[in-house]
Write a protein that holds these residues in place. Structure first.
Motif, short mmCIF file in Angstrom:
data_model
loop_
_atom_site.label_atom_id
_atom_site.label_comp_id
_atom_site.label_asym_id
_atom_site.label_seq_id
_atom_site.Cartn_x
_atom_site.Cartn_y
_atom_site.Cartn_z
N ALA A 68 7.97 8.90 -5.55
CA ALA A 68 7.61 8.40 -4.21
C ALA A 68 8.68 7.43 -3.72
O ALA A 68 9.14 7.52 -2.57
N ILE A 69 9.12 6.53 -4.61
CA ILE A 69 10.14 5.56 -4.22
C ILE A 69 11.48 6.26 -3.99
O ILE A 69 12.16 6.01 -2.99
N THR A 71 12.12 9.36 -3.08
CA THR A 71 12.10 10.08 -1.80
C THR A 71 12.11 9.09 -0.64
O THR A 71 12.76 9.34 0.38
N GLY A 72 11.39 7.98 -0.81
CA GLY A 72 11.35 6.96 0.23
C GLY A 72 12.72 6.35 0.48
O GLY A 72 13.12 6.16 1.63
N SER B 18 5.36 9.57 -0.21
CA SER B 18 6.40 9.00 0.66
C SER B 18 6.38 9.65 2.04
O SER B 18 6.86 9.06 3.01
N MET B 21 4.26 7.38 4.06
CA MET B 21 5.05 6.22 4.50
C MET B 21 5.96 6.61 5.67
O MET B 21 6.03 5.91 6.68
N ILE B 152 5.64 1.00 -2.76
CA ILE B 152 6.19 2.17 -2.07
C ILE B 152 7.13 1.75 -0.94
O ILE B 152 8.33 2.02 -0.98
N THR B 153 6.61 1.05 0.07
CA THR B 153 7.44 0.72 1.23
C THR B 153 8.52 -0.32 0.89
O THR B 153 9.68 -0.13 1.24
N SER B 156 11.15 1.13 -1.52
CA SER B 156 11.93 2.17 -0.83
C SER B 156 12.97 1.54 0.10
O SER B 156 14.04 2.10 0.31
#
Lengths: 159, 188
Positions: A68-69, A71-72, B18, B21, B152-153, B156
């Motif tokens: 997730a990170i 791809t983010g 993601s 997000m 996550i945010t 990222s």
């Protein structure tokens, strides 16, 4: 007659407006539904998966959070180059977190204690309620109370 | 169809999270679920007690809409997109939990030993959920975010405060899972 026509036009306009507003919220409803489905299907809402993660007995959760990170990061780097714009045409913008240390390490640890105990963070709490775990209402109400206690004590805490 | 009904592998789920997000950023918002707890406080009237809650909650109504969606999504996922598959846990985890009194680990999303009507009818069971909720609500607001906002945010977007917060999440989580949970569920 004129009043009638005017009234008719105003009515259409306000109808259009509320339709527009409903559309505005509808997309967030869809994002939420998608979020809920993904978190259930990924088993990220499983109490057991969280326990397993904190016991270092499975790669599953690390795989989810890691990809997730990754791809983010990729998405934000591409949008930084200007390839992706927001719906309104402006740059993709992530607000900067305030600088600090204490609040993040202490607050983060307190949250971590709760996360590993109830096996759910503030997203999965609602999702699990939807899956039929009705006792999660108790956790949600307590979490609201916890947030309230923070708001009251805020100025006395190190940040 | 079978691959949808079975649990999704991590390398599919992670990127899809993601996407959530990215969609919210595309709509001009930021992914952060714990903010809703603050909004709910304001709606109930917490602004009378602390200026921290003096915000215009209507600006956050998009996020509450995400919450409503998430509840519906959870319902759809278990009703229409799941089969009877059991969470594929590490056998060691299952053995360990068995010793702590947890039966059928992985058959449900949350243990009956904590969340069933019987469990929450006991003072200990009820207290555990209340304490857990308090810690989550207090901790996330103190840290300014939870898994969605920081892990996550924040990570990222390569923000240092979020890295510190996530390290904190793990300090707390490791202490709970490794030292406190075995004590709480010690089979005597």
């Amino acid at each position: 007659m004129v009043a009638y026509v005017l009234n008719f036009i105003i009515n259409i306009k306000s109808n259009e407006l509320s339709k527009f507003k409903r559309m505005k919220y509808f997309k967030f409803l869809l994002v939420g539904i998608f979020f809920g489905i993904v978190l259930v299907k990924s088993e990220a809402v499983s109490w057991y998966r969280i326990y397993e993660m904190f016991r270092f007995q499975s790669f599953h959760m690390y795989g989810i959070i890691g990809t997730a990170i990754a791809t983010g990061v990729l998405f934000l780097q591409i949008s930084k180059k200007g390839f992706v714009k927001s719906l309104k045409g402006s740059d993709i913008f992530v607000p900067k977190k305030e600088k600090g240390f204490s609040r993040y390490i202490i607050g983060g640890s307190i949250f971590g204690l709760g996360w590993a105990l109830i096996g759910a963070c503030p997203g999965p709490m609602y999702i699990l309620l939807g899956t039929g775990v009705y006792s999660m209402i108790i956790v949600i109400l307590a979490a609201i109370l916890g947030t309230f206690i923070y708001g009251v004590l805020k100025d006395k805490l190190p940040h | 169809m079978e691959s949808i009904l079975n649990p999704w592998p991590w390398y599919v789920s992670g990127p899809l999270i993601s996407v959530v997000m990215a969609l919210l950023l595309y709509f001009g918002k930021t992914f952060g679920m714990s903010s809703n707890l603050k909004t709910l406080c304001t709606i109930i009237g917490a602004d009378k007690f602390s200026s921290f809650f003096k915000t215009n909650w209507k600006e956050q109504s998009w996020n509450l809409t995400v919450v409503v969606g998430a509840i519906i999504g959870g319902f759809i996922a278990v009703q229409f997109l799941s089969n009877d598959s059991v969470t594929n846990l590490n056998p060691q985890t299952i053995t360990e939990l068995k010793e702590m009194g947890f039966k059928n680990s992985g058959a449900t999303l949350v243990p009956n030993e904590m969340y069933s009507l019987e469990a929450i009818s006991s003072p200990k069971g009820l207290l555990l959920l209340i304490i857990g909720g308090l810690l989550v609500g207090f901790g996330t607001r103190y840290a300014g975010g939870c898994t969605s906002g920081h892990a996550i945010t924040g990570l990222s977007s390569l923000q240092k405060p979020s890295l510190i917060a996530v390290i904190g999440f793990f300090i707390g989580g490791l202490i709970m899972a490794n030292f406190i949970l075995p004590y709480i569920f010690k089979v005597s």
